[in-house]
Write a protein that holds these residues in place. Structure first.
Motif, PDB file in Angstrom:
ATOM      1  N   ARG A  46    -110.055  37.839 -37.647  1.00 49.71           N
ATOM      2  CA  ARG A  46    -110.415  36.498 -37.179  1.00 49.71           C
ATOM      3  C   ARG A  46    -111.266  36.540 -35.898  1.00 49.71           C
ATOM      4  N   GLN A  47    -110.748  37.280 -34.922  1.00 50.56           N
ATOM      5  CA  GLN A  47    -111.477  37.373 -33.651  1.00 50.56           C
ATOM      6  C   GLN A  47    -112.845  38.036 -33.861  1.00 50.56           C
TER       7      GLN A  47
ATOM      8  N   ASN B  32    -108.923  43.118 -35.742  1.00 51.34           N
ATOM      9  CA  ASN B  32    -108.505  41.765 -36.101  1.00 51.34           C
ATOM     10  C   ASN B  32    -109.658  40.987 -36.689  1.00 51.34           C
TER      11      ASN B  32
ATOM     12  N   ILE C 171    -115.233  35.500 -35.211  1.00 52.35           N
ATOM     13  CA  ILE C 171    -115.709  34.589 -34.168  1.00 52.35           C
ATOM     14  C   ILE C 171    -116.737  35.297 -33.281  1.00 52.35           C
TER      15      ILE C 171
ATOM     16  N   PHE D  81    -111.337  25.899 -29.197  1.00 51.51           N
ATOM     17  CA  PHE D  81    -109.963  25.554 -29.551  1.00 51.51           C
ATOM     18  C   PHE D  81    -109.119  25.242 -28.324  1.00 51.51           C
TER      19      PHE D  81
ATOM     20  N   LEU E 181    -109.051  44.804 -30.143  1.00 56.00           N
ATOM     21  CA  LEU E 181    -108.865  43.490 -30.762  1.00 56.00           C
ATOM     22  C   LEU E 181    -109.983  43.205 -31.769  1.00 56.00           C
TER      23      LEU E 181
ATOM     24  N   LEU F 137    -104.358  42.413 -28.994  1.00 52.36           N
ATOM     25  CA  LEU F 137    -104.166  41.039 -28.531  1.00 52.36           C
ATOM     26  C   LEU F 137    -103.116  40.939 -27.434  1.00 52.36           C
TER      27      LEU F 137
ATOM     28  N   SER G 153    -120.563  34.233 -32.833  1.00 47.38           N
ATOM     29  CA  SER G 153    -121.124  33.862 -31.525  1.00 47.38           C
ATOM     30  C   SER G 153    -122.343  34.714 -31.220  1.00 47.38           C
TER      31      SER G 153
ATOM     32  N   ALA H 280    -104.171  42.950 -24.329  1.00 47.18           N
ATOM     33  CA  ALA H 280    -105.126  42.293 -23.435  1.00 47.18           C
ATOM     34  C   ALA H 280    -104.424  41.255 -22.554  1.00 47.18           C
ATOM     35  N   ALA H 281    -103.548  40.453 -23.176  1.00 44.14           N
ATOM     36  CA  ALA H 281    -102.832  39.433 -22.406  1.00 44.14           C
ATOM     37  C   ALA H 281    -101.929  40.073 -21.367  1.00 44.14           C
TER      38      ALA H 281
ATOM     39  N   LEU I 229    -108.773  48.656 -18.864  1.00 46.10           N
ATOM     40  CA  LEU I 229    -107.701  48.384 -19.824  1.00 46.10           C
ATOM     41  C   LEU I 229    -107.992  47.117 -20.626  1.00 46.10           C
ATOM     42  N   GLU I 230    -108.483  46.089 -19.929  1.00 44.10           N
ATOM     43  CA  GLU I 230    -108.792  44.823 -20.610  1.00 44.10           C
ATOM     44  C   GLU I 230    -109.924  45.052 -21.620  1.00 44.10           C
TER      45      GLU I 230
ATOM     46  N   SER J 273    -108.538  46.863 -24.569  1.00 47.40           N
ATOM     47  CA  SER J 273    -107.764  45.947 -25.405  1.00 47.40           C
ATOM     48  C   SER J 273    -108.681  45.082 -26.267  1.00 47.40           C
ATOM     49  N   LEU J 274    -109.749  44.574 -25.638  1.00 43.07           N
ATOM     50  CA  LEU J 274    -110.642  43.685 -26.384  1.00 43.07           C
ATOM     51  C   LEU J 274    -111.412  44.447 -27.459  1.00 43.07           C
TER      52      LEU J 274
ATOM     53  N   ILE K  11    -106.915  34.410 -25.877  1.00 45.10           N
ATOM     54  CA  ILE K  11    -107.519  35.564 -26.540  1.00 45.10           C
ATOM     55  C   ILE K  11    -107.311  35.464 -28.043  1.00 45.10           C
ATOM     56  N   ASP K  12    -106.171  34.867 -28.434  1.00 43.74           N
ATOM     57  CA  ASP K  12    -105.898  34.713 -29.857  1.00 43.74           C
ATOM     58  C   ASP K  12    -106.928  33.778 -30.502  1.00 43.74           C
ATOM     59  N   ALA K  13    -107.187  32.652 -29.848  1.00 42.90           N
ATOM     60  CA  ALA K  13    -108.154  31.703 -30.405  1.00 42.90           C
ATOM     61  C   ALA K  13    -109.566  32.259 -30.282  1.00 42.90           C
ATOM     62  N   PHE K  14    -109.815  32.943 -29.189  1.00 42.45           N
ATOM     63  CA  PHE K  14    -111.080  33.665 -28.954  1.00 42.45           C
ATOM     64  C   PHE K  14    -112.287  32.752 -28.871  1.00 42.45           C
ATOM     65  N   SER K  15    -112.084  31.503 -28.589  1.00 35.09           N
ATOM     66  CA  SER K  15    -113.241  30.617 -28.422  1.00 35.09           C
ATOM     67  C   SER K  15    -112.798  29.375 -27.664  1.00 35.09           C
TER      68      SER K  15
END
Lengths: 173, 275
Positions: free
Chosen positions: B34-35, B32, B38, A143, B28, A77, B42, A80-81, B20-21, B24-25, A136-140
């Motif tokens: 939660r992500q 994780n 989602i 929100f 992620l 997380l 989706s 990525a940011a 890199l992005e 990371s994703l 990225i935390d909310a991922f949608s």
């Protein structure tokens, strides 16, 4: 040259530990809902010298973000940011370029480019970072309102810490 | 190789950013909950909507077979109806199942030709002598009556549509069951005239018009339409009733040919009288 690299490595470790061990505990909200985080570690990305290659900025940002992620337990997380912020750093710098241009040996610090310039630059970078982080935390996009609220609150508190840090240490490089 | 080098020289930073992005994703989503939830949700929404589209396409392709299956089922059901049976019971209170005899059978057919804008309209069906269709059989659809078979060939049948100047079909109106004759005036394909309803019959706008079963063409009680206008013409003893057809003959697709199994008996009787 070596000492300059050493300063940045030291700053990397110090900010990582500060963020992961102390600032992680400062997060508050109400009704069981976290409204802000204090993120100070983007200061490392902000303060990297101007002549740092863009690829190196991104790689070091990735590593720093990954390190913070290990503390926060959110693998990927912060990384990525951070990579996002690091990539946009060049755009922000080119937008804020003074009329006479940058001195390539400079670092984008308050000591070398002045307080108004530095705080403008730092706040833009921090805003980008926080927005990316909460997005990225909310991922949608559902929100979006949450993302904006959290970004604003966190921005105020994080910026406060950045100003304090810069005023205390006043880094030249 | 040189091209690759130039590519990296020009877009190296951007490619590194993407790498890199992306890394990371991936991390992620890997670590994780939660992500990941989602993301999975989706993806599910996306794939299920795509799947539904494909399903609909498949439905459309399979529609033809479905229609044939349903036609077969409808045929069975229609033949099982009481209106398709002939009751042999003499006493009303001793009606039992074995006193019912099959009176009507149905032959499913597809409309392959139709017209509604002439004064003499014919419908062409893809069922003929080979499938048991014979002249003077009634034709109905799910929404009401359609016409009468006039001529048959080996594989096709020509049906005199309701919208034909020579159409005369016995129909009853309202709950009292006064019966008259349906005719078409040749104007509006939505309306027919019901004639020979006596003036003392209580007919109102909105009353149902249905087949009477007197003509041996159609089973009793198939809805034809509703009364849309009642005019008692001065100096005559019969109403002029306009009937709005329930069946839209302009978009006819699937029909059933009604086979009256006791038609020959009726014809025998008629001949006996005429002699």
């Amino acid at each position: 040259m070596n000492s300059a690299v050493g300063i940045h490595i030291f700053r990397f470790v110090a900010l990582l530990l500060l963020q992961g061990l102390i600032l992680k505990r400062i997060s508050a909200g109400w009704m069981g809902y976290v409204y802000f985080d204090v993120l100070l570690y983007p200061l490392f990305i902000i303060l990297l010298p101007l002549r740092t290659p863009r690829s190196l900025v991104m790689i070091s940002a990735f590593l720093l973000g990954l390190g913070v992620d290990l503390f926060y337990g959110t693998i990927g997380l912060h990384a990525a940011a951070s990579v996002f912020t690091a990539y946009l750093r060049a755009f922000v710098l080119s937008q804020l370029e003074p009329r006479e241009g940058y001195n390539v040996d400079f670092s984008p610090t308050k000591a070398q480019l002045g307080a108004p310039w530095f705080f403008r630059y730092a706040s833009i970078m921090l805003g980008i970072h926080l927005f990316a982080y909460f997005s990225i935390d909310a991922f949608s996009p559902v929100f979006f309102a949450d993302i904006v609220v959290k970004t604003l609150y966190s921005f105020l508190f994080s910026m406060f810490f950045i100003i304090i840090m810069v005023l205390i240490f006043n880094p030249r490089q | 190789m040189r091209g690759l080098y130039q590519l990296f020289a020009a877009y190296g930073n951007f490619l590194l950013f993407l790498a890199l992005e992306g890394l990371s994703l991936v991390l992620l989503l890997q670590y994780n909950y939660r992500q990941q939830a989602i993301y999975d949700h989706s993806l599910l929404l996306l794939s299920s909507s795509a799947e539904r589209q494909v399903d609909q396409l498949g439905d459309y392709i399979n529609l033809r077979d479905e229609v044939l299956k349903l036609q077969g089922e409808n045929q069975q059901l229609k033949q099982a109806l009481e209106s398709a049976k002939f009751s042999n019971a003499v006493q009303q209170d001793t009606v039992s199942n074995d006193s019912l005899e099959q009176l009507y059978t149905y032959i499913p057919a597809n409309v392959i030709g139709n017209s509604i804008n002439n004064t003499i309209n014919y419908i062409r069906l893809d069922r003929g002598r080979k499938h048991g269709v014979a002249p003077n059989m009634g034709v109905i659809s799910a929404d009401g009556i359609v016409g009468v078979v006039r001529a048959v060939s080996e594989h096709y049948a020509s049906v005199m549509s309701l919208l034909h100047r020579q159409t005369r079909i016995k129909a009853a109106v309202g709950s009292d069951g006064y019966f008259g004759t349906l005719r078409w005036t040749g104007k509006d394909p939505q309306y027919m005239q019901l004639e020979a309803i006596p003036k003392h019959a209580p007919v109102e706008v909105g009353d149902t018009v249905y087949t009477s079963g007197y003509s041996q063409l159609f089973p009793e009680g198939i809805m034809v339409g509703t009364v849309s206008e009642v005019k008692p013409p001065p100096g005559r003893n019969f109403y002029a009733i306009q009937v709005k057809l329930r069946n839209d003959l302009g978009k006819l697709r699937y029909v059933y040919v009604v086979n009256n199994l006791m038609r020959e008996e009726h014809e025998e009787l008629d001949e006996t009288i005429n002699e």
